[in-house]
Every structure is written in C-alpha cells, then in structure tokens.
Enzyme design. Structure first.
Site, PDB file in Angstrom:
ATOM      1  N   LYS A 193       0.834  -1.205   0.000  1.00  0.00           N
ATOM      2  CA  LYS A 193       0.000   0.000   0.000  1.00  0.00           C
ATOM      3  C   LYS A 193       0.879   1.270   0.000  1.00  0.00           C
ATOM      4  O   LYS A 193       2.084   1.187   0.068  1.00  0.00           O
ATOM      5  CB  LYS A 193      -0.951  -0.029   1.194  1.00  0.00           C
ATOM      6  CG  LYS A 193      -1.933  -1.220   1.158  1.00  0.00           C
ATOM      7  CD  LYS A 193      -2.987  -1.071   0.079  1.00  0.00           C
ATOM      8  CE  LYS A 193      -3.682  -2.346  -0.342  1.00  0.00           C
ATOM      9  NZ  LYS A 193      -4.519  -3.011   0.610  1.00  0.00           N
TER      10      LYS A 193
HETATM   11  C1  LIG Z   1      -5.659  -4.068   0.881  1.00  0.00           C
HETATM   12  C2  LIG Z   1      -7.117  -3.816   0.959  1.00  0.00           C
HETATM   13  C3  LIG Z   1      -7.872  -4.120   2.110  1.00  0.00           C
HETATM   14  C4  LIG Z   1      -7.314  -4.889   3.253  1.00  0.00           C
HETATM   15  O1  LIG Z   1      -6.200  -4.314   3.834  1.00  0.00           O
HETATM   16  P1  LIG Z   1      -5.381  -5.157   4.911  1.00  0.00           P
HETATM   17  O2  LIG Z   1      -4.604  -4.108   5.644  1.00  0.00           O
HETATM   18  O3  LIG Z   1      -4.517  -6.103   4.158  1.00  0.00           O
HETATM   19  O4  LIG Z   1      -6.352  -5.845   5.786  1.00  0.00           O
HETATM   20  C5  LIG Z   1      -9.197  -3.758   2.150  1.00  0.00           C
HETATM   21  N1  LIG Z   1      -9.791  -3.140   1.116  1.00  0.00           N
HETATM   22  C6  LIG Z   1      -9.117  -2.855  -0.013  1.00  0.00           C
HETATM   23  C7  LIG Z   1      -9.843  -2.150  -1.119  1.00  0.00           C
HETATM   24  C8  LIG Z   1      -7.769  -3.206  -0.134  1.00  0.00           C
HETATM   25  O5  LIG Z   1      -7.106  -2.963  -1.267  1.00  0.00           O
END
Ligand SMILES: *Cc1c(COP(=O)(O)O)cnc(C)c1O
Length: 403
Positions: A193
């Site tokens: 991210k």
């Molecule tokens: C990555 C992601 C999540 C989950 O994030 P985590 O921190 O891995 O739990 C939720 N929603 C979207 C749209 C994502 O891309």
C-alpha cells in the site's frame, strides 16, 4: 527493440507492482523499539496514532492489526449485526465484503461508474431497503468517491457511511481529506500500500465514544489496555466490557508507520510524477482507457495507489489475462485489481449472484490491470514499463498484418 529480442525479458529483475520504500530511519526506529523492552502496543502506537490523526485531520485515530480488522470493528461499533444489510462496491478486494459477513450482516452490491471505478450514488439508492444500515465506500485506486452525493443519500436514509480507505491515504475530496468524509474510515498499511507497516491499519473517526469503543474492541474488549496497566503507578484491573477481538497493532509496526507517514507527501509526489509519465504515454492510445482523474482546481486529489489500464478488448486479439501474462513474462509485475467480488465462487453460491448482475463492474473486471507504481521505482523502470506495454499492445492489435 527488434523482434529478435522478443524472447529475452525486457528486464533482468522482476518489477513487482507495489514495491515498499523503506529506509534507514525505519530500520533505526525498529531497532530502538527492539532495545526498549516494550515491543507490543505502547508509546509508539500512541505516537503514530497522534501523528496520523493530525495528518488526516480527524479527531481520533485508532491503530489496528489490518485494514480488514478496522473495517470489521467499524461495523461492530456502528451496531451492525444480524438481519442488517450493508451496501458496498463489487469492484473491491475480498476484505470489504468479507467483513460484512463477519459482522453477521448481508453484503448488498451496488454497481460502479465504469470511468471512475467507484460506486454510483444512484445505484446505492436503488439498493436501499428497510434493512439497510450502512454503506462501505471504496475509494478505488485512491480516487475519492462522490461523497457529497453519497452523504446526502445516507442522511436521507439514516445510514452509516464507512470509508474503505485502503488505497487512499493522502487522498482528498473537495478540500477535505479521505478519512474525514464518512463517519468512520479504515486505512491499510499492508506491504504494497501507499505507506506500510508490513501489516497494519488505522481507523479514524470524529466521535470520542466510537474511538473508546474501538480501543476496547480491538484488544479483547478490555476497559484498560496493557500499556496503561504497565505504565500506571496504581494497580489497574481491567474489566472485559465487550467480547472483543485481538486486533491491536504493535510498536514494531508503529516504528515503521511513524517514518512512512512522515515520508508520505514525498511518496505521493513521486507517484504523481510517475503517473504523469504513464498518462503521457497512454492517454492517446485507442487500445486502453484510463481511470478518471479529479479535475485540477477541484480541491480533490487521487492518492494513486493503483495505476490502472482498461483494455479495449474489441481492438485486441488477446484476453486481459493473456495480456498480463505477456507483461509478466517480460518481468513487468502487472496485477489484477480486481475480479468483481460478486463473481467469486463463495459470493455466487451464497448470495446467488451471476454474470449480468453488475454490468459495469463486470466490464471493468474483465479488462482491468494495474501497472507497477511505487516510489521505490526509478524513472527508468517507468520508461521500461511504458515501452513493454506499448510493444505488447502492438503485438495484440487487431488487423495487424504485414505492412
Ligand atoms: C488491501 C485492501 C484491504 C485490506 O487491507 P489489509 O490491511 O490487508 O487488511 C481492504 N480493502 C481494499 C480495497 C484493499 O485494497
């Protein structure tokens, strides 16, 4: 490149789509935590929460073990439970739908705008029943949803709006930051991210009562957390006030987060620079379409977690999967975000979904791919991706005969 080069990959090393950018500051902070004697949820989590809260401009920020955990908690503290319906986008990661099921509620999908890839306010309104309690909006790729429209609908129908801000840290909508647009928002610090703590998340809210509730629910439902008990001179006994979860962040993760957050604006500037290079290369190409950008001067900002291309399959002799495989054979780590959630086996079976239910999401689902984009890339990496995408589009162009 000539056709003779076609068998050697364009790059020697594989270029992943979301390479993390970690520096010496993060490493030193983690070491400092390791030497401190406290590696669990403590002072660094508190500091990260405070700095995140200030960056976003929300009244409260509560660190959690993941964005998924944060979304689940957001539903729980909003009182969502059995019999309730929660509307969300089918163009999202599994977590957004799964947490609704974890809360014993029913996910109800509403179709997207094929240009923004965000949920359509009119489609939300069409799906509202007397069981609807909440909407989870997903700022797709980092592009904020049409929040003025969505909040107006939510007010009319008394719905809670939760932002899935996994893609959108640093995003802005008409002068307001993502994370302050709905009642609650959950951010992701997963490894790929915009900023990362390896695993981790943050929930923001303006409500002190909700923040207190979130803090208890994220750690076994205890009235006082371990850090408070450890640092207090008085003996603090902790009561179980909810059947809580184990969703806390650790100071090791917060050590990364503190520095990642301080670098976020620089990261975003690099993402913007690289996205502009991609835009210049692809904007005029008939075989691909790009996601809408907020008009300049609108006070909105795309957080550019994903740089997506939508293939015009009518002009190409390949499927999207063949196209992405061709890029990966050249060591360009293109990704697919996402196969529409209602087309996954569990969702089809349990909620009786089929192709045709959400035509815009399906159109995107069949055509979308994400190009590598991260501040850990060099401009040369970007140039290489552009060259390979161009060449691959040429290779699969319809009516490409001998000239
Ligand atoms: C990555 C992601 C999540 C989950 O994030 P985590 O921190 O891995 O739990 C939720 N929603 C979207 C749209 C994502 O891309």
């Amino acid at each position: 490149m000539t056709d003779q080069d076609a068998h050697a990959p364009a790059r020697e090393r594989f270029l992943p789509f979301g390479l993390p950018s970690l520096g010496e500051e993060e490493i030193a902070e983690v070491v400092d935590t390791l030497r401190s004697g406290w590696i669990g949820t403590g002072a660094k989590c508190l500091r990260f929460e405070e700095e995140f809260r200030q960056y976003v401009g929300s009244r409260h920020a509560v660190s959690v073990s993941s964005c998924t955990a944060g979304l689940h908690l957001a539903l729980v503290v909003s009182g969502i439970g059995p019999g309730d319906e929660v509307i969300t986008s089918p163009m999202t990661f599994a977590a957004t739908g799964n947490v609704i099921i974890h809360a014993d509620a029913t996910p109800i999908f509403a179709d997207i705008d094929p240009r923004t890839l965000n949920i359509l306010p009119l489609e939300i309104e069409r799906r509202i029943t007397d069981r609807t309690r909440a909407v989870i909006v997903v700022h797709f790729g980092g592009l904020p949803c049409d929040m003025d429209e969505i909040m107006a609908i939510a007010r009319r129908h008394r719905l809670v709006v939760i932002e899935d801000a996994a893609h959108a840290v640093g995003g802005r909508y008409r002068g307001r930051n993502v994370g302050t647009l709905g009642e609650l928002a959950s951010f992701s610090f997963y490894a790929n991210k915009n900023i990362t703590t390896a695993e981790g998340g943050m929930v923001t809210t303006d409500s002190a009562a909700q923040a207190d509730c979130l803090r208890a629910w994220r750690l076994h439902g205890l009235s006082a957390d371990a850090w408070k008990r450890y640092t207090s001179k008085e003996l603090i006994l902790s009561d179980v006030v909810y059947p809580g979860f184990k969703y806390n962040m650790t100071d090791l993760q917060a050590s990364l987060g503190l520095w990642q957050l301080r670098k976020l604006e620089r990261f975003l500037a690099v993402r913007e620079e690289y996205a502009a290079l991609y835009d210049r290369a692809f904007a005029e190409m008939e075989e691909v379409a790009l996601q809408t950008r907020p008009p300049s001067g609108s006070g909105s900002r795309h957080a550019l977690h994903l740089y997506v291309l939508l293939l015009d399959l009518e002009r190409l002799t390949c499927s999207r999967d063949e196209f992405v495989s061709a890029l990966r054979r050249e060591n360009i780590g293109a990704g697919i975000h996402y196969t529409a959630l209602h087309l996954h086996p569990y969702y089809m079976k349990r909620f009786k979904h089929s192709r045709g239910d959400f035509p815009n999401a399906e159109l995107a689902s069949d055509r979308i791919l994400s190009l590598p984009l991260s501040p850990a890339m060099t401009p040369e990496d970007v140039g290489c991706v552009v060259e390979v995408v161009r060449r691959t589009l040429r290779r699969f162009r319809k009516g490409r005969g001998p000239r």
